[in-house]
Design a protein around this motif. Structure first.
Motif, short mmCIF file in Angstrom:
data_model
loop_
_atom_site.label_atom_id
_atom_site.label_comp_id
_atom_site.label_asym_id
_atom_site.label_seq_id
_atom_site.Cartn_x
_atom_site.Cartn_y
_atom_site.Cartn_z
N GLU C 59 7.15 -12.39 -13.27
CA GLU C 59 6.19 -12.02 -12.23
C GLU C 59 5.31 -13.20 -11.83
OE1 GLU C 59 5.23 -7.50 -13.97
OE2 GLU C 59 3.79 -9.13 -14.21
N LEU C 60 4.77 -13.86 -12.83
CA LEU C 60 3.84 -14.95 -12.54
C LEU C 60 4.57 -16.10 -11.86
CD1 LEU C 60 0.93 -15.97 -12.86
CD2 LEU C 60 1.55 -16.85 -15.12
N GLY C 61 5.77 -16.38 -12.33
CA GLY C 61 6.56 -17.47 -11.74
C GLY C 61 6.85 -17.19 -10.27
N ARG C 62 7.22 -15.98 -9.98
CA ARG C 62 7.50 -15.58 -8.60
C ARG C 62 6.25 -15.78 -7.74
NH1 ARG C 62 10.97 -11.73 -6.01
NH2 ARG C 62 12.07 -11.52 -7.99
N ALA C 63 5.11 -15.39 -8.27
CA ALA C 63 3.87 -15.52 -7.49
C ALA C 63 3.51 -16.99 -7.29
CB ALA C 63 2.74 -14.78 -8.22
N ILE C 64 3.84 -17.82 -8.25
CA ILE C 64 3.56 -19.26 -8.10
C ILE C 64 4.49 -19.86 -7.04
CG2 ILE C 64 3.77 -21.50 -9.25
CD1 ILE C 64 2.78 -20.06 -11.83
N VAL C 65 5.76 -19.52 -7.13
CA VAL C 65 6.73 -20.09 -6.19
C VAL C 65 6.41 -19.67 -4.76
CG1 VAL C 65 9.16 -20.06 -5.48
CG2 VAL C 65 8.57 -20.31 -7.90
N THR C 66 6.06 -18.41 -4.60
CA THR C 66 5.78 -17.93 -3.24
C THR C 66 4.38 -18.29 -2.76
OG1 THR C 66 4.96 -15.83 -4.09
CG2 THR C 66 7.32 -15.95 -3.52
#
Lengths: 221, 221, 221, 221
Positions: C59-66
């Motif tokens: 979840e956190l990685g996705r939010a960072i990438v986007t």
């Protein structure tokens, strides 16, 4: 935590403030650019993180005590674990840097440090003997070398640390704190730590260290 | 090091002696077999290593100060580095265990610990609130949880540690030291650390902790 | 992270499953009670934490990438830092235990491990020589001792580790993994690690180790 | 150890040689002075210590196997313990720096890294998405950030490390190794790690990383 009895909105905020450098620059052999990065960015950054961690612990701790949340304490991973681990890193990062800056800004002359010099001489033969041995210890550390008053045995002792929260000795009160993290010297000296140590002693404030020694060594627990 | 001025053959020997358990066994829920392994073998072993390390440092330090040997200080590997690293592990291993045993052997009743209970209540609402939060912290640590008098900020604070020489806070004087190494509870409780924590509080010696608190908190540096 | 292209609701869940013990109990000198705590509670707990950490990183990685969140990456404290630190502890905690259980359940006889015995004999003189030296290394470690195929130098090598995520060597493929955490032996042997090591070799599964050796040592990078 | 069957005087010497930088300087934004300190002094120093440690282990190991000395293995302090602890620090210090230098010297263009870019895109949406997330992880680490082929789960995974011998994952084969020790950037950028990360990607050698990826990801254990 500070005070659970107050209401949450009255909860005391942790707002530790960075202390200014306690000496005038430039130092002798440690550049202003290095000091600015060391004090204004790194040290100040540890203060910011210390406050952030302690304020969050204030909230989380309150919730644990009142039972609003199940702490879910776990030694592998969890918010409380992460906070408590980061805390010793930040807190020592703040304290050690303050002790370190405290004993810089001098001229390296030990005339005004009779008590400390006497104590060191009785152990290491002379102040120079101490400097030699302490510096050798500092060549072996990855983080800090600390001359401390070890209250547990009422002794003056040198301890080595490999990181802000590694190597700390419970009950030990720092007298001479030397930063050997790469951030302390790479800008001025690259990998040449020895040259940095020489500069450290040139700027050493013996009077300040003596003052710390007198206060710490008077303690009997 | 202790005293370089004396001749080598007069060099003071480090012969720290293991302190006996300061209470009568059996404890309530911590078996004699577990205590025997903990105190007679592990703790005593740290004392032995502390002496071995400090005696070797005495020799090596003398040789460095007099210039007989080039210290060759290196932060990756070397005898001095190994000694200084092992030293904080052994020294904290000795001190922390002594603080831990010190506050065992009680009956868990806090009547005789007014000052400490008052101080804890002002922070955590009550002694029970403190126990709840401290225990949660102890569920997150890999080595020790310590309530200390932090002399740097004159505050009562809980710090977590993951190993004898990890997590120590410079200038912090321990009041309540809780061992959560697996050696402290695996024999009696297996992986059930919660059950061990309950046993800890049942045997907690509030009067001893109160005494440590009064002495530590009176210090002003 | 696993697959950012899918929608969040389709995001693959990490659901690593604990592997059952690959042998029949009871072992010879390692009690079922100790094994149950070791495998069913500790090891299974690491698996649970591994999944929890990796799912949150997803979840956190996705939010960072986007760009939804500013990662705020910080080496002192922060959610991402805590996750990445806990992750190597949990992941190694899972993998190392699986390799450890894998080579237990045998009878300690090396007849069916020709290739590994030959390789060890060419280095240590004999399988017994290897056992002697490996065991001595294991007396010095605080976490694990590992015989690995070190792909960087194509060599069979023993490495020591002090914690799940300390001492790991990048590019090293484990062959013989020995757990010397206190949880591995305190229940059965107290502080007597030597007795535990003897039990380990009695139950050692040479054929399983040989199989790991053949597969790992055939790799050329 | 290498070969016990030979006589001591024939014992193979460990003489790992430092590899030269695999690219032409100057880099773009990483100064020659910084590189010289990093490669010629620090990295070369780890190689020296690795050889010193392994040669001493050769002698000590032989003496343990033959029974000339009682290893006296102890997890607090001892020569064997110190060697085995220093070894993982030195060995990882050597290997990680070699992997790091390996993927520098490029122009940051990913055209010639189709397989790796495809694999990263399937996880992070695009090479840019990967760079964003990997860089955020690198802001949180104290030592290294590593994209590795994790052979245990046949997955491409990012792991963080806080020191040469902390955070390593057993069975993980490095693909992209990024040094975030303060020595990597303090000379050029002071505490501004973000600026260093930008410079890293500008000099990133995608083809070299792709080559490592293809070889590592083809492995099935």
């Amino acid at each position: 935590m500070k005070n659970l009895k107050r209401k949450p909105e009255e909860s005391p905020r942790h707002d530790y403030r960075p202390r200014p450098l306690p000496f005038r620059t430039p130092l002798n052999g440690i550049s202003d650019r290095a000091l600015k990065n060391h004090h204004d960015k790194l040290y100040a950054g540890y203060v910011t993180k210390k406050n952030e961690i302690e304020n969050r612990l204030e909230e989380l701790g309150r919730a644990i005590v009142t039972g609003e949340v199940d702490g879910g304490g776990n030694p592998t991973y969890g918010e409380l674990r992460g906070l408590k681990d980061g805390e010793t890193y930040a807190v020592n990062g703040v304290y050690l840097h303050e002790w370190y800056f405290k004993i810089l800004g001098g001229d390296g002359k030990s005339e005004n440090a009779r008590e400390l010099v006497d104590a060191l001489s009785s152990i290491y033969g002379s102040a120079e003997g101490f400097i030699k041995y302490f510096s050798e210890c500092a060549m072996c550390a990855r983080g800090w070398t600390v001359l401390a008053w070890d209250t547990r045995e009422s002794r003056l002792w040198i301890y080595n640390s490999d990181a802000h929260n590694q190597g700390g000795v419970w009950g030990a009160l720092p007298i001479i704190v030397l930063d050997v993290y790469e951030h302390a010297y790479f800008m001025d000296y690259g990998a040449d730590r020895k040259a940095y140590l020489k500069a450290f002693w040139k700027n050493f404030n013996w009077a300040a260290a003596n003052d710390l020694f007198k206060r710490a060594s008077s303690i009997r627990l």
